[in-house]
Structure formats: C-alpha cells, structure tokens
Design a protein around this motif. Structure first.
Motif, mmCIF file in Angstrom:
data_model
loop_
_atom_site.group_PDB
_atom_site.id
_atom_site.type_symbol
_atom_site.label_atom_id
_atom_site.label_comp_id
_atom_site.label_asym_id
_atom_site.label_seq_id
_atom_site.Cartn_x
_atom_site.Cartn_y
_atom_site.Cartn_z
ATOM 1 N N SER A 19 -17.300 -8.035 10.704
ATOM 2 C CA SER A 19 -16.186 -8.891 10.274
ATOM 3 C C SER A 19 -15.212 -8.067 9.445
ATOM 4 N N THR A 20 -13.962 -8.501 9.429
ATOM 5 C CA THR A 20 -12.958 -7.887 8.566
ATOM 6 C C THR A 20 -12.541 -8.883 7.504
ATOM 7 N N GLY A 21 -12.148 -8.356 6.355
ATOM 8 C CA GLY A 21 -11.719 -9.213 5.257
ATOM 9 C C GLY A 21 -10.511 -10.060 5.604
ATOM 10 N N SER A 22 -9.675 -9.575 6.509
ATOM 11 C CA SER A 22 -8.472 -10.318 6.903
ATOM 12 C C SER A 22 -8.793 -11.479 7.832
ATOM 13 N N MET B 233 -4.499 -0.098 -3.107
ATOM 14 C CA MET B 233 -4.691 -1.016 -2.004
ATOM 15 C C MET B 233 -6.098 -0.799 -1.452
ATOM 16 N N LYS B 234 -6.839 -1.872 -1.291
ATOM 17 C CA LYS B 234 -8.178 -1.799 -0.719
ATOM 18 C C LYS B 234 -8.299 -2.822 0.393
ATOM 19 N N LYS B 235 -8.918 -2.435 1.480
ATOM 20 C CA LYS B 235 -9.186 -3.308 2.627
ATOM 21 C C LYS B 235 -10.693 -3.409 2.779
ATOM 22 N N THR B 236 -11.175 -4.539 3.262
ATOM 23 C CA THR B 236 -12.618 -4.719 3.367
ATOM 24 C C THR B 236 -13.054 -5.050 4.792
ATOM 25 N N ALA B 237 -14.285 -4.710 5.065
ATOM 26 C CA ALA B 237 -14.958 -5.074 6.308
ATOM 27 C C ALA B 237 -16.436 -5.162 5.983
ATOM 28 N N SER B 238 -17.168 -5.860 6.822
ATOM 29 C CA SER B 238 -18.598 -5.995 6.568
ATOM 30 C C SER B 238 -19.362 -6.040 7.885
#
Length: 141
Positions: free
Chosen positions: A21-24, A1-6
């Motif tokens: 920002s978040t990937g969600s 499981m990977k979650k992203t943010a930028s």
C-alpha cells in the motif's frame, strides 16, 4: 518531505502472500507473492513498482531539465525494465534499462541526448539505486 508505503506479509516465502500500500492511497492492499514476483502470475511485485517509480521520476526530472534550457516537451514517454538476477544465494536488481521517447519542438539530437543523460544522472530515484542504469533515448520528429 516524506512519502510513505507499507507492506504486510503472511506465511512462508513460497506459500505466503502479501499486500503493498502507499500512503497516498494510490495502491491499497495490492496483493503480491512469490508467484507474482518470480513466476508469470498476474499481479504486482517490488521490482515492477521500482520501475514505475523510476520511469515517473526520470520523466519529471527530464521535463525540469528541459524547462531550464527553455524547451517544453509535447510528450515524454519512459519505460523502465528492471532486471532481477540471482546473485550468489540471493537476488539483486542488476540493471534498469530506461527507454525514452519524446517529442520536443526546437531541440536538436545532440542537445536532446545531453539533457536526457543529465536527467538520468540527476533523477532522485536513479541516485538511490545501486543498479547499472542505461538509457536509450529517441527524439520524435
């Protein structure tokens, strides 16, 4: 499981501005800058987001640990205070103080403290942080 943010940053340290920002999509281009991080200007900052992540992760970990012991909380409320201190020529997060208030039918104080501390140690966000993490846990009657 990977979650992203930028994050995007433009300009110098004190006059620049950025967005997080978040990937969600929970956070979308939320502004931040020197003034929201080191001064009292309203807005977000990385330390506040780490605190939110830690409080959320701890609360879920505590719920899981309670369930393994056949307890179900009516309410778990966690606050995280993240301290950013000047160390040498830079800054580092030195402490995170978690404050837990929970209402859990049928649990005694000793078991409550034991399981709360187990959650503090086992929470994935606690494991990734290098800061000293304290816990002040209050069982509501």
């Amino acid at each position: 499981m990977k979650k992203t943010a930028s994050a995007v940053w433009q300009g110098g340290l004190k006059d620049g501005k950025g967005t997080i920002s978040t990937g969600s999509g929970a956070l979308k281009d939320n502004p931040y800058g020197f003034n929201t991080r080191f001064e009292d200007t309203p807005g977000t900052n990385p330390e506040e987001l780490i605190g939110a992540a830690h409080a959320g992760c701890f609360s879920m970990a505590f719920s899981m640990i309670l369930g393994l012991e056949n307890f179900t909380a009516e309410r778990i409320e966690t606050q995280a205070v993240v301290t950013l201190d000047k160390v040498g020529e830079g800054f580092e997060i030195t402490t995170i103080d978690l404050t837990l208030s929970a209402k859990i039918p049928g649990i005694d104080e000793a078991k409550f403290q034991e399981l709360a501390n187990k959650a503090k140690e086992g929470c994935p966000v606690s494991k990734v942080l290098n800061a000293k993490i304290s816990l002040n846990a209050t069982l509501q009657g």
